[in-house]
Motif scaffolding. Structure first.
Motif, PDB file in Angstrom:
ATOM      1  N   VAL A   1       0.867  -1.241  -0.220  1.00 49.54           N
ATOM      2  CA  VAL A   1      -0.030  -0.031   0.094  1.00 49.54           C
ATOM      3  C   VAL A   1       0.858   1.205   0.006  1.00 49.54           C
ATOM      4  N   GLN A   2       1.796   1.046   0.699  1.00 51.40           N
ATOM      5  CA  GLN A   2       2.875   2.426   0.685  1.00 51.40           C
ATOM      6  C   GLN A   2       3.444   2.789  -0.485  1.00 51.40           C
ATOM      7  N   ILE A   3       3.655   1.843  -1.238  1.00 48.17           N
ATOM      8  CA  ILE A   3       4.457   1.757  -2.617  1.00 48.17           C
ATOM      9  C   ILE A   3       3.414   2.451  -3.420  1.00 48.17           C
ATOM     10  N   PHE A   4       2.110   1.354  -3.603  1.00 48.93           N
ATOM     11  CA  PHE A   4       1.462   1.636  -4.982  1.00 48.93           C
ATOM     12  C   PHE A   4       0.247   2.499  -4.867  1.00 48.93           C
ATOM     13  N   GLU A   5       0.170   3.115  -3.636  1.00 46.42           N
ATOM     14  CA  GLU A   5      -1.063   4.079  -3.538  1.00 46.42           C
ATOM     15  C   GLU A   5      -0.297   5.437  -3.332  1.00 46.42           C
TER      16      GLU A   5
ATOM     17  N   GLU B   1       6.267  -1.749   9.894  1.00 48.38           N
ATOM     18  CA  GLU B   1       5.209  -0.652   9.500  1.00 48.38           C
ATOM     19  C   GLU B   1       5.553   0.824   9.597  1.00 48.38           C
ATOM     20  N   ASP B   2       5.824   1.145  10.699  1.00 46.17           N
ATOM     21  CA  ASP B   2       6.321   2.642  10.854  1.00 46.17           C
ATOM     22  C   ASP B   2       7.589   2.847  10.213  1.00 46.17           C
ATOM     23  N   VAL B   3       8.301   1.974  10.158  1.00 48.75           N
ATOM     24  CA  VAL B   3       9.731   2.226   9.555  1.00 48.75           C
ATOM     25  C   VAL B   3       9.426   2.472   7.994  1.00 48.75           C
ATOM     26  N   MET B   4       8.437   1.674   7.558  1.00 53.37           N
ATOM     27  CA  MET B   4       8.227   1.890   6.099  1.00 53.37           C
ATOM     28  C   MET B   4       7.620   3.286   5.782  1.00 53.37           C
TER      29      MET B   4
ATOM     30  N   THR C   1       9.452   5.949   3.438  1.00 50.89           N
ATOM     31  CA  THR C   1       8.633   6.535   2.272  1.00 50.89           C
ATOM     32  C   THR C   1       8.522   8.050   2.345  1.00 50.89           C
ATOM     33  N   LYS C   2       8.327   8.637   3.208  1.00 47.53           N
ATOM     34  CA  LYS C   2       8.273   9.994   3.453  1.00 47.53           C
ATOM     35  C   LYS C   2       9.563  10.701   3.479  1.00 47.53           C
ATOM     36  N   LEU C   3      10.704  10.322   3.844  1.00 42.44           N
ATOM     37  CA  LEU C   3      11.960  10.446   3.501  1.00 42.44           C
ATOM     38  C   LEU C   3      12.268  10.742   2.330  1.00 42.44           C
ATOM     39  N   LEU C   4      12.156   9.626   1.309  1.00 43.89           N
ATOM     40  CA  LEU C   4      12.433   9.421  -0.059  1.00 43.89           C
ATOM     41  C   LEU C   4      11.297  10.159  -0.855  1.00 43.89           C
ATOM     42  N   ARG C   5      10.096  10.398  -0.679  1.00 41.90           N
ATOM     43  CA  ARG C   5       9.238  11.491  -1.310  1.00 41.90           C
ATOM     44  C   ARG C   5       9.931  12.911  -1.123  1.00 41.90           C
TER      45      ARG C   5
END
Length: 273
Positions: free
Chosen positions: A160-164, A195-198, A202-206
């Motif tokens: 979900v974190q990747i594809f949404e 879960e929290d790590v992901m 993703t926030k850092l990478l975005r």
């Protein structure tokens, strides 16, 4: 949707292919894509998806494990089909047709008749999401037995974190790099802590992607950026015991309780004193 509500409340026999196309004719249209309609392909998708679902418990109530297995097998089949690589598959209405008309029973079985997002086209469509995952995370035939390891290894939350998130999902190389980073980190700290790590990673990478267009980086540079984000996001979390080859989130619940007791000393004679 009214038909689907009734379907969920009855044990009516599924309609045949020809009847479906007639029954819903007023709601079916064909985009001027320059191609031609293939009834054979439509029938093949319907037959194969039903067969995969049947292997995983359909039409009976399915467990979460059965549903997850259905998602994996369906994603592999959809992604590997030679005629499902067309840009037309990027159209939301193509998938809405499949889920609302051709495979409505499977969507009701996998989710429910009341989850409208699972019927509408988009990132949450029951089959469209699986096709996107399979196409993106497919490492190719040259990967051999490891071809589907990203698809099989990621948790639902990681998917979900990747594809949404369009900024990630729109770049297959970026998406695969994050998937690799997730698996590497999960091996180090355990899947149950991811879960929290992901979410942090993703926030850092975005944010990083707003400063440097990550899509232009060489593969090794992109991997380094992703690795740094996951390292920062998991800082302070201890590594899992390398001798324990069963991850926490795959260990039976009672087994985890027993493990917790062992860690506190309970069960080593303390109750018999």
């Amino acid at each position: 949707m009214e038909d689907l509500e009734r379907l969920a409340d009855t044990d009516a026999e599924p309609m045949g292919l020809d009847r479906r196309l007639t029954e819903y004719e007023a709601w079916i249209w064909y985009a001027p894509s320059g191609g031609s309609v293939s009834p054979e392909l439509v029938a093949e998708i319907q037959t194969e998806m039903t067969a995969i679902a049947t292997r995983h418990g359909y039409p009976e109530r399915a467990s979460e494990k059965q549903k997850s297995s259905f998602d994996f097998d369906a994603a592999k089949w959809l992604a590997g089909h030679q005629h499902l690589a067309s840009p037309e598959l990027l159209r939301d209405d193509v998938w809405a047709f499949q889920t609302c008309v051709m495979l409505q029973e499977l969507v009701v079985w996998r989710y429910s008749a009341r989850q409208r997002a699972r019927f509408a086209g988009g990132v949450r469509n029951t089959l469209q999401r699986l096709w996107m995952r399979g196409r993106t995370l497919d490492l190719g035939e040259e990967a051999g037995s490891r071809r589907w390891r990203l698809l099989e290894g990621l948790s639902e939350d990681a998917m979900v974190q990747i594809f949404e998130r369009a900024s990630i999902a729109s770049d297959p190389n970026f998406a695969r790099a994050i998937a690799e980073g997730w698996l590497t980190t999960a091996d180090r700290i355990g899947r149950a802590r991811m879960e929290d790590v992901m979410r942090r990673a993703t926030k850092l990478l975005r944010l990083r992607n707003q400063i440097i267009d990550l899509s232009f980086l060489a593969p090794e540079e992109l991997a380094a950026e992703v690795s740094l984000a996951f390292s920062r996001s998991s800082a302070g979390i201890p590594q899992v015991d390398p001798t324990d080859d069963v991850r926490d989130d795959k260990r039976p619940f009672m087994s985890r309780i027993g493990r917790a007791f062992r860690g506190t000393g309970v069960g080593r004679g303390s109750l018999s004193n």
